[in-house]
Design a protein around this motif. Structure first.
Motif, PDB file in Angstrom:
ATOM      1  N   THR A 198      -4.525   6.466  -1.378  1.00 41.75           N
ATOM      2  CA  THR A 198      -4.133   5.558  -0.305  1.00 41.75           C
ATOM      3  C   THR A 198      -5.247   4.580   0.041  1.00 41.75           C
ATOM      4  O   THR A 198      -4.991   3.390   0.259  1.00 41.75           O
ATOM      5  CB  THR A 198      -3.714   6.353   0.936  1.00 41.75           C
ATOM      6  OG1 THR A 198      -2.474   7.023   0.666  1.00 41.75           O
ATOM      7  CG2 THR A 198      -3.528   5.460   2.142  1.00 41.75           C
TER       8      THR A 198
ATOM      9  N   ALA B 207       1.137   4.109  -2.970  1.00 43.78           N
ATOM     10  CA  ALA B 207       0.858   5.506  -2.642  1.00 43.78           C
ATOM     11  C   ALA B 207       2.023   6.432  -2.960  1.00 43.78           C
ATOM     12  O   ALA B 207       1.816   7.597  -3.317  1.00 43.78           O
ATOM     13  CB  ALA B 207       0.486   5.627  -1.163  1.00 43.78           C
TER      14      ALA B 207
ATOM     15  N   THR C  21      -8.411   8.857   2.156  1.00 43.26           N
ATOM     16  CA  THR C  21      -7.804  10.079   2.684  1.00 43.26           C
ATOM     17  C   THR C  21      -8.751  11.196   2.256  1.00 43.26           C
ATOM     18  O   THR C  21      -8.549  11.842   1.242  1.00 43.26           O
ATOM     19  CB  THR C  21      -6.397  10.284   2.094  1.00 43.26           C
ATOM     20  OG1 THR C  21      -6.459  10.121   0.666  1.00 43.26           O
ATOM     21  CG2 THR C  21      -5.413   9.286   2.662  1.00 43.26           C
TER      22      THR C  21
ATOM     23  N   ARG D 166      -0.503  10.610  -3.129  1.00 43.40           N
ATOM     24  CA  ARG D 166      -0.939   9.558  -2.225  1.00 43.40           C
ATOM     25  C   ARG D 166      -2.424   9.672  -1.879  1.00 43.40           C
ATOM     26  O   ARG D 166      -2.912   9.073  -0.913  1.00 43.40           O
ATOM     27  CB  ARG D 166      -0.087   9.548  -0.963  1.00 43.40           C
ATOM     28  CG  ARG D 166      -0.098  10.825  -0.151  1.00 43.40           C
ATOM     29  CD  ARG D 166      -0.858  10.642   1.151  1.00 43.40           C
ATOM     30  NE  ARG D 166      -0.843  11.852   1.952  1.00 43.40           N
ATOM     31  CZ  ARG D 166      -1.907  12.626   2.110  1.00 43.40           C
ATOM     32  NH1 ARG D 166      -3.027  12.379   1.472  1.00 43.40           N
ATOM     33  NH2 ARG D 166      -1.836  13.685   2.891  1.00 43.40           N
TER      34      ARG D 166
ATOM     35  N   ALA E 265       4.418   8.683   2.399  1.00 39.35           N
ATOM     36  CA  ALA E 265       3.148   7.954   2.472  1.00 39.35           C
ATOM     37  C   ALA E 265       3.265   6.719   3.357  1.00 39.35           C
ATOM     38  O   ALA E 265       4.260   5.998   3.315  1.00 39.35           O
ATOM     39  CB  ALA E 265       2.709   7.552   1.064  1.00 39.35           C
TER      40      ALA E 265
ATOM     41  N   ALA F 132      -1.989   9.266   7.085  1.00 39.74           N
ATOM     42  CA  ALA F 132      -1.564   8.854   5.740  1.00 39.74           C
ATOM     43  C   ALA F 132      -0.167   9.318   5.381  1.00 39.74           C
ATOM     44  O   ALA F 132       0.374   8.883   4.360  1.00 39.74           O
ATOM     45  CB  ALA F 132      -2.553   9.367   4.701  1.00 39.74           C
ATOM     46  N   GLU F 133       0.419  10.185   6.184  1.00 41.28           N
ATOM     47  CA  GLU F 133       1.716  10.765   5.837  1.00 41.28           C
ATOM     48  C   GLU F 133       2.590  10.825   7.086  1.00 41.28           C
ATOM     49  O   GLU F 133       2.162  11.326   8.131  1.00 41.28           O
ATOM     50  CB  GLU F 133       1.519  12.178   5.286  1.00 41.28           C
ATOM     51  CG  GLU F 133       2.750  12.799   4.669  1.00 41.28           C
ATOM     52  CD  GLU F 133       2.932  12.462   3.204  1.00 41.28           C
ATOM     53  OE1 GLU F 133       4.009  12.757   2.667  1.00 41.28           O
ATOM     54  OE2 GLU F 133       1.998  11.907   2.598  1.00 41.28           O
TER      55      GLU F 133
ATOM     56  N   GLY G 228       0.652   4.311   3.561  1.00 42.99           N
ATOM     57  CA  GLY G 228      -0.202   3.199   3.137  1.00 42.99           C
ATOM     58  C   GLY G 228      -1.245   2.852   4.183  1.00 42.99           C
ATOM     59  O   GLY G 228      -1.626   1.688   4.349  1.00 42.99           O
TER      60      GLY G 228
ATOM     61  N   SER H 176      -4.825   0.609  -0.318  1.00 42.08           N
ATOM     62  CA  SER H 176      -4.972  -0.265   0.848  1.00 42.08           C
ATOM     63  C   SER H 176      -5.985  -1.374   0.590  1.00 42.08           C
ATOM     64  O   SER H 176      -5.840  -2.492   1.087  1.00 42.08           O
ATOM     65  CB  SER H 176      -5.381   0.559   2.067  1.00 42.08           C
ATOM     66  OG  SER H 176      -4.325   1.409   2.465  1.00 42.08           O
TER      67      SER H 176
ATOM     68  N   ALA I  90       0.830  -1.206   0.000  1.00 42.42           N
ATOM     69  CA  ALA I  90       0.000   0.000   0.000  1.00 42.42           C
ATOM     70  C   ALA I  90       0.863   1.253   0.000  1.00 42.42           C
ATOM     71  O   ALA I  90       0.557   2.240  -0.679  1.00 42.42           O
ATOM     72  CB  ALA I  90      -0.925  -0.010   1.215  1.00 42.42           C
ATOM     73  N   ARG I  91       1.958   1.213   0.738  1.00 40.37           N
ATOM     74  CA  ARG I  91       2.877   2.356   0.788  1.00 40.37           C
ATOM     75  C   ARG I  91       3.532   2.590  -0.564  1.00 40.37           C
ATOM     76  O   ARG I  91       3.676   3.723  -1.022  1.00 40.37           O
ATOM     77  CB  ARG I  91       3.935   2.086   1.863  1.00 40.37           C
ATOM     78  CG  ARG I  91       4.649   3.310   2.375  1.00 40.37           C
ATOM     79  CD  ARG I  91       5.702   2.941   3.413  1.00 40.37           C
ATOM     80  NE  ARG I  91       5.143   2.301   4.589  1.00 40.37           N
ATOM     81  CZ  ARG I  91       5.878   1.904   5.639  1.00 40.37           C
ATOM     82  NH1 ARG I  91       7.190   2.078   5.631  1.00 40.37           N
ATOM     83  NH2 ARG I  91       5.309   1.341   6.675  1.00 40.37           N
TER      84      ARG I  91
END
Length: 506
Positions: free
Chosen positions: A293, A190, A378, A290, A484, A471-472, A486, A297, A186-187
């Motif tokens: 996200t 993103a 997000t 991102r 990011a 998210a960050e 994720g 995910s 996921a990261r």
């Protein structure tokens, strides 16, 4: 995303292996995990004897120079003779799963560029803590760069764990690696820059994941979206030269029947968000690569369900679009007709995420008819005002059991949630005589966004996760690296892979 030359859609992760008993031949670096209360593991003392090192004395010296066994703290000590050249002390804090996850991440960061680390943990470490430790090793190994010089050291090759016992614990570690992999994937989705990442790119990655993990995949292109009436996704994406997509992934567990619980996840997949005609300032656009996200995910979560043995049916919907200003962009005061017919008057083209999610929710309610519906995004900057950054994600829910089950998964996974209210009294803030609702108001932003989405969820048990607040990451800290995070993949994977994820709901 995978190692060059590999056909796998997954990144090359460190090998995390369990060693029954102390290794006769370990790596050149030994890691000793030290708890705040219990001090050195018994196996570490035995290992120290083999190495000719008084580890109690070493710990005493390191404490005197400032080392404390708080979660993720490290102190390295070189050895001048023998095959082992270095000992690393790593703090395990109170020994909880969360603190062990931090310790695993610290070991991974220290191990960059090394082929192998031998790590001694406390005897009798429980399954939850051992799994979290493995998650941390994977997550702390994450890196992403397109640098052609000074690209940094690669992730550690192998981390071998032992508590000195004869126990066989590899299945627990493997589970932690899979959960950690969801966060890594996921990261990586993103953090990929948006000159490379657009809705069709995201659909291609989802298709690769589906092929590798036995999922069914369906992708709507712009023509099929128009034919089927997905007005929200089309409106948000119409300003871009790179058209929108709806991605559907389906997981069916082995032995599923009509009585198998059915969950639908809906993820926001805005691959870049300029705000559209309601243009963001430059500072507001930074990191908007991102803004998908939630969708990333969902893809990462679906990728893990078979490996984790999840016993629920799951469909993941990723509503993907690029929100750009142009002569074809949608406008403030436009009226959008969503899937199923509900209408929205646009007041702010930068409130686009809820418009694409609305289509996904309406499709899930009318066509899929799940037992439980969860969306993840997000979505608002307002949730950061409410909850700050990097501690809690926001959760809105119409079902108390669903909220409790998600909150429990958040605590286990380390992606914690804080339940927010859904007061009907605020519904007037998104009313309009022109359409069924407006997409933006001057009211409490995260709440009115959730109320907007609630209308599309029908009577299903529904939860909305607004994860802009987590998210960050501003820095390399614990299991997160700068950029990011994720957010949501580990949370959703943990929830859906639990024994009874839908217990009490409805």
């Amino acid at each position: 995303m995978a190692r060059r030359g590999s056909s796998s859609p997954f990144p090359s992760l460190p090998v995390v292996a369990w060693q029954p008993g102390l290794p006769v031949h370990g790596s050149s670096t030994w890691v000793v995990v030290v708890g705040e209360q219990d001090g050195l593991p018994a196996a570490a003392k035995e290992a120290g004897g083999r190495l000719g090192v008084d580890l109690d004395r070493l710990l005493e010296v390191q404490r005197a120079t400032g080392f404390t066994p708080s979660a993720g703290a490290t102190a390295a000590y070189p050895l001048l003779t023998g095959e082992v050249t270095e000992i690393l002390l790593v703090g395990a804090g109170d020994g909880s799963a969360n603190d062990l996850r931090h310790a695993g991440a610290a070991i991974a960061r220290f191990g960059r560029g090394k082929d192998e680390l031998t790590t001694v943990v406390a005897e009798g470490i429980d399954d939850a803590a051992l799994q979290a430790f493995a998650e941390g090793v994977v997550l702390g190994s994450f890196s992403y760069t397109q640098k052609t010089v000074d690209a940094g050291k690669p992730a550690v090759g192998t981390v071998t764990l032992t508590d000195g016992s004869a126990d066989k614990r590899q299945p627990v570690i493997d589970r932690g690696v899979v959960i950690g992999r969801t966060g890594w994937l996921a990261r990586q989705l993103a953090i990929t820059p948006s000159n490379e990442k657009d809705p069709s790119w995201l659909a291609a990655r989802a298709t690769e994941v589906a092929a590798a993990t036995g999922l069914e995949v369906t992708v709507w292109d712009e023509k099929k979206l128009a034919a089927d009436g997905f007005g929200g996704i089309l409106a948000v994406g119409q300003g871009s030269t790179r058209p929108p997509r709806l991605i559907r992934l389906d997981y069916v567990p082995k032995g599923a029947t009509k009585k198998t619980p059915y969950v639908v996840l809906v993820g926001k997949g805005i691959t870049y968000d300029t705000g559209g005609l309601s243009l963001k300032p430059r500072e507001g656009m930074v990191s908007m690569k991102r803004d998908m996200t939630g969708g990333g995910s969902v893809i990462a979560t679906l990728s893990a369900l078979r490996d984790l043995g999840a016993n629920v049916r799951v469909t993941g919907l990723v509503c993907a679009a690029e929100n750009m200003p142009s002569g074809t962009a949608y406008r403030p005061d436009d009226v959008i007709r969503h899937f199923g017919g509900r209408t929205t008057e646009v007041k702010n083209t930068d409130a686009e995420g809820r418009l694409v999610l609305a289509d996904g929710l309406a499709y899930a309610v009318q066509e899929l008819k799940p037992d439980v519906l969860v969306d993840i995004a997000t979505l608002t900057g307002a949730i950061k005002v409410s909850l700050g950054a990097m501690l809690y994600g926001g959760m809105f829910a119409t079902d108390d059991a669903l909220a409790d089950n998600l909150a429990d998964a958040g605590r286990v996974s380390g992606e914690e949630l804080w339940r927010m209210p859904l007061p009907a009294e605020y519904e007037d803030l998104i009313s309009t005589p022109i359409a069924d609702s407006v997409n933006s108001s001057k009211g409490p932003g995260s709440i009115t966004a959730a109320l907007f989405l609630k209308a599309f969820a029908g009577d299903l048990p529904w939860a909305h996760l607004d994860l802009s607040s987590i998210a960050e990451s501003p820095a390399d800290r614990f299991e997160y690296s700068v950029g990011a995070t994720g957010a949501g993949a580990r949370l959703l994977s943990t929830w859906l892979a639990s024994e009874t994820p839908t217990s009490g709901i409805g």
